[in-house]
Design an enzyme around this catalytic site. Structure first.
Site, PDB file in Angstrom:
ATOM      1  N   SER A 136       1.925   1.573  -2.856  1.00 27.71           N
ATOM      2  CA  SER A 136       1.678   0.788  -1.503  1.00 27.71           C
ATOM      3  C   SER A 136       1.916  -0.670  -1.874  1.00 27.71           C
ATOM      4  CB  SER A 136       0.167   1.167  -1.009  1.00 27.71           C
ATOM      5  OG  SER A 136      -0.610   1.343  -2.083  1.00 27.71           O
TER       6      SER A 136
ATOM      7  N   SER B 239      -1.266  -2.589   5.700  1.00 29.02           N
ATOM      8  CA  SER B 239      -1.535  -3.835   5.489  1.00 29.02           C
ATOM      9  C   SER B 239      -2.535  -4.188   6.473  1.00 29.02           C
ATOM     10  CB  SER B 239      -0.093  -4.747   6.027  1.00 29.02           C
ATOM     11  OG  SER B 239       0.752  -4.523   5.119  1.00 29.02           O
TER      12      SER B 239
ATOM     13  N   ASN C 205       5.553  -1.670  -1.633  1.00 30.08           N
ATOM     14  CA  ASN C 205       6.039  -1.313  -0.327  1.00 30.08           C
ATOM     15  C   ASN C 205       5.495  -1.569   1.068  1.00 30.08           C
ATOM     16  OD1 ASN C 205       8.624  -0.246  -1.813  1.00 30.08           O
ATOM     17  ND2 ASN C 205       7.158   1.237  -2.567  1.00 30.08           N
ATOM     18  N   TYR C 206       4.046  -1.396   0.908  1.00 34.63           N
ATOM     19  CA  TYR C 206       3.354  -1.585   2.185  1.00 34.63           C
ATOM     20  C   TYR C 206       2.448  -2.484   2.563  1.00 34.63           C
ATOM     21  CZ  TYR C 206       5.382   3.209   2.804  1.00 34.63           C
ATOM     22  OH  TYR C 206       6.022   4.376   3.256  1.00 34.63           O
ATOM     23  N   LEU C 207       2.168  -3.259   1.497  1.00 38.62           N
ATOM     24  CA  LEU C 207       1.331  -4.296   1.675  1.00 38.62           C
ATOM     25  C   LEU C 207       1.881  -5.631   1.595  1.00 38.62           C
ATOM     26  CD1 LEU C 207      -1.453  -2.848  -0.583  1.00 38.62           C
ATOM     27  CD2 LEU C 207      -1.244  -2.467   1.603  1.00 38.62           C
TER      28      LEU C 207
END
Length: 754
Positions: A708, A584, A711-713
DNA sequence: TAATGAACTTAGAAGTTCATTA
DNA sequence: TAATGAACTTCTAAGTTCATTA
């Protein structure tokens, strides 16, 4: 980003799921690999020599530059470099970092005055949901599809939260529904803003849960009698059970899987178990089995399906929609929520990833007797199919799943849960990003700590510190131990083995380079050359002393030790939080760096994709280059060329018009000139759009952005960016993504800071 | 304290749908 | 209007983490 994290040649290789270090294990595999490698090589060559001509040099340069930006020559990202540099300087000067006080490492300063609610938003551990308990004791007669409870409670997110603004929720007419489904189905009623409500504090996940149970797999349809299986040249009628399993293999016949020895062995083994004793006595050699007629039959069927009339297709669609409406939703705490996977997984052959020792095994059919239903005691329980029973009906509101069963390959439990757009998933997701933001506040302290620990007298602590450094710097996964022979041989940080790294005191003009080469999750290869600090390097040498290649690099460490340590450093901190945090923060930084205010919309979106890409590279999210990649690239290039011609023509026209005007000097030619000018501009813009598209696609060849993004940002970063630059959110998130991130879209404004 | 189990998140591939183009 | 390819959806495997048990 030089040789490290990305698409240098070696990285391109990494798309292949082959771990060279495992070559010796299996001759067959080896062959497979070589074949694959060869194909890859070919592809690579093609893309190197064949496909690049359409790209002009400056574009490539640009890409290289981009990579540079994301990662430095030494493999460290900007953030690390700068921060570490700062730290070093500070240490030298023996000054306390200014930031430390501000961030309040030990306990972050409260942003708001009401401690309770402050915690609610900033410390996921103490997230609250003070719902009226009475509300859910009884079976709800009314399903709220809207946000009416907010008013009732009158308590929502506190103003004063820096990044989260209360929304005025206008009271809406209640979505009174007696039967729940029917009504909610029609009106596109206003979306429920669960994020404006409070959470449960008692660990319960819901008060009321009602659903219709799973959709069972379709029963097996026997083959028509003209489709035959033959053994040793003679056709033979199989028993129903054996036939069904045979069709699983037949359906996969042109898949690479069925050429693999382990797959064949496992399949044959399990298939024989389904045969009658006569069949078993007869069918003893897979090589003598001929599935071709079956395979042809299925191919023909799929062709037929494609060739169906519009009407028939619509019928199928309608039936699917009906199933979705009936089984695809549940009622959880007064709200109708979408279920993610409401179908029981059908039987088939297990397709593991990479070199999975169990590939080809029979995934057996799940019967109602295998299935556990979870729902409220006071709800209408789902009915098992006539003549059957569920394994169990339980009422556990400490968990989120609706249905579960135990799968026969690994013996693990499978679940039916809610869609990402649901409250229960959304809250968790939001909380995940809040934890990552908490890490942001103390990450400098932690980095200082693990650097100190590199010097520890205790081996255990040194190992922990070096591992943590990798997890932080390289966004590696934690790396649990795995049982050997149960799954593909893959590793993460804590489970790295000596054979997975190579140390170079000097490499390509850089000092202390660690070369990683291992298979990670899903057997995706991780290859990276990273310069590290001398102390790390020395430690690694120490860890590797007197060890065999197959020994654990961090023999005094596992994920549980590491996570216990992290838990002590920060509430809620585990290894994977680093991945979320680094992903992030990288997006945020890259967006800042790459967005050029003067550029137009497509250019800005390209910047966004590039920022996204930087994260995907960091997290090693790869995909197989699409089979049609070269071709589609060529097509696009052809379009670009055509557009260029068109532009040249438009420019000629413009010139002509100018000349005309000079001669005639009348209104008409003035107008003509204007329109020609406009035409040139229009074509220029179109050309630019195409070129941007080409760049984007080329850069994305082997990189998967979706993982991403999903799930990640922290979606609020993207939302803020869109709001800041006036980019429609639809350009960044598709419908499903917008549903999943509704909370972020609603709450983040343009100055949200991760 | 290690092993196992359960719950939940993350992951790429495969399948399907939709939009564009010949 | 069909073919093509990209976008989107579905599927389910493979991880992480935490709780429980031996």
């Amino acid at each position: 980003m030089s040789g490290d994290h990305s698409h240098n040649d070696s990285q391109i290789d990494s798309g292949s799921r082959i771990n060279d270090t495992h070559k010796h294990k299996d001759k067959y595999k080896d062959k497979e690999h070589k074949h694959k490698d060869h194909k890859k090589d070919k592809e690579r060559e093609k893309s190197k020599y064949g496909n690049s001509d359409h790209k002009d040099f400056s574009e490539k340069k640009h890409r290289e530059k981009e990579k540079e930006r994301v990662k430095h020559k030494d493999g460290s990202t900007d953030r690390h470099k700068d921060k570490h540099k700062d730290k070093d300087k500070r240490k030298e000067e023996n000054i306390k970092p200014k930031k430390e006080k501000e961030n309040g490492f030990a306990s972050p300063p409260r942003i708001k005055c009401e401690p309770d609610n402050d915690d609610f938003y900033h410390s996921p551990k103490s997230l609250k949901r003070e719902r009226d308990d009475d509300e859910a004791e009884v079976k709800p007669k009314k399903i709220k599809t809207e946000n009416d409870r907010v008013d009732k409670k009158g308590k929502k997110r506190k103003p004063g939260d820096e990044d989260i603004k209360p929304k005025k929720t206008q009271k809406n007419k209640k979505g009174d529904v007696t039967e729940g489904k029917k009504k909610a189905k029609k009106e596109p009623e206003e979306k429920w803003k669960w994020w404006e409500e409070e959470r449960y504090t008692d660990g319960s996940k819901w008060r009321f849960l009602e659903h219709k149970g799973p959709v069972m797999a379709a029963p097996y349809e026997p083959l028509p009698s003209n489709v035959r299986f033959s053994y040793d040249g003679k056709s033979m009628k199989l028993s129903l059970g054996a036939e069904e399993v045979a069709t699983f293999f037949a359906k996969m016949l042109d898949h690479e899987y069925t050429t693999k020895e382990i797959f064949q062995k496992n399949f044959f083994n399990d298939w024989r178990k389904e045969m009658t004793s006569e069949e078993r006595a007869k069918i003893t050699d897979l090589k003598k089995c001929n599935f071709n007629e079956m395979a042809e039959y299925f191919k023909a069927q799929s062709e037929a399906r494609k060739a169906m009339t519009k009407e028939d297709k619509l019928k199928i669609k309608a039936e699917n929609e009906r199933l979705l409406q009936e089984y695809g939703f549940c009622i959880m705490d007064n709200h109708k929520e979408r279920i993610a996977n409401f179908r029981i997984e059908p039987p088939g052959l297990f397709r593991g990833r990479g070199d999975h020792p169990k590939m080809g095994m029979l995934k057996r059919r799940i019967r109602p007797e295998d299935i556990i239903i979870n729902c409220s005691k006071d709800s209408k329980h789902p009915k098992p199919p006539p003549g059957t029973k569920w394994k169990e009906v339980r009422h556990d509101n400490k968990v989120t799943w609706l249905v579960s069963w135990t799968e026969n390959i690994q013996g693990s439990i499978k679940y039916i849960m809610l869609n990402p757009s649901s409250r229960i998933k959304g809250e968790k997701d939001w909380q995940k990003y809040e934890t990552a933001r908490n890490l942001k506040k103390c990450v400098e302290r932690l980095r200082h700590q693990y650097r100190e620990d590199w010097k520890s007298k205790e081996m255990k602590i040194r190992q922990r510190a070096v591992a943590l450094y990798f997890i932080d710097k390289l966004a590696l996964r934690a790396g649990n131990e795995k049982e050997e022979g149960e799954s593909a041989d893959t590793v993460g940080c804590c489970s790295l083995r000596v054979e997975h790294i190579n140390l170079h005191a000097e490499k390509d003009g850089q000092e202390f380079v660690v070369e990683f080469d291992f298979l990670g999750k899903d057997s995706i290869r991780y290859y990276n050359k990273v310069p590290v600090e001398k102390r790390v390097f020395k430690n690694l040498q120490l860890f590797m002393e007197n060890k065999q290649p197959e020994d654990d690099l961090f023999d005094r460490l596992n994920t549980s030790i590491l996570n216990k340590h992290l838990q002590e450093l920060m509430d809620g901190l585990t290894a994977k939080v680093f991945r979320t945090y680094n992903a992030s923060i990288t997006l945020q930084q890259q967006l800042k760096e790459l967005t050029n205010p003067d550029e137009n919309l497509p250019a800005k979106i390209l910047s966004y994709n590039r920022a996204n890409r930087a994260v995907a590279i960091l997290c090693n999210h790869q995909r197989a280059a699409p089979k049609t990649f070269e071709k589609s690239m060529q097509n696009l290039q052809a379009k670009i060329d055509a557009k260029k011609d068109q532009l040249a023509e438009a420019k000629r026209d413009l010139k002509g018009a100018k000349a005309d005007l000079k001669v005639r000097r009348d209104e008409k030619s003035k107008k003509a000139l204007e329109s020609k000018k406009k035409a040139v501009e229009r074509v220029e813009e179109q050309l630019m759009k195409l070129e941007v598209q080409a760049t984007d696609r080329e850069e994305n060849k082997q990189i998967a952005l979706g993982t991403s993004k999903l799930n990640y940002l922290d979606p609020r970063i993207s939302v803020a960016w869109c709001k800041k630059w006036g980019i429609p959110i639809e350009k960044i998130y598709n419908k499903t993504q917008r549903e999943k991130f509704a909370w972020a879209i609603d709450m983040a404004d343009e100055d949200f800071e991760f």
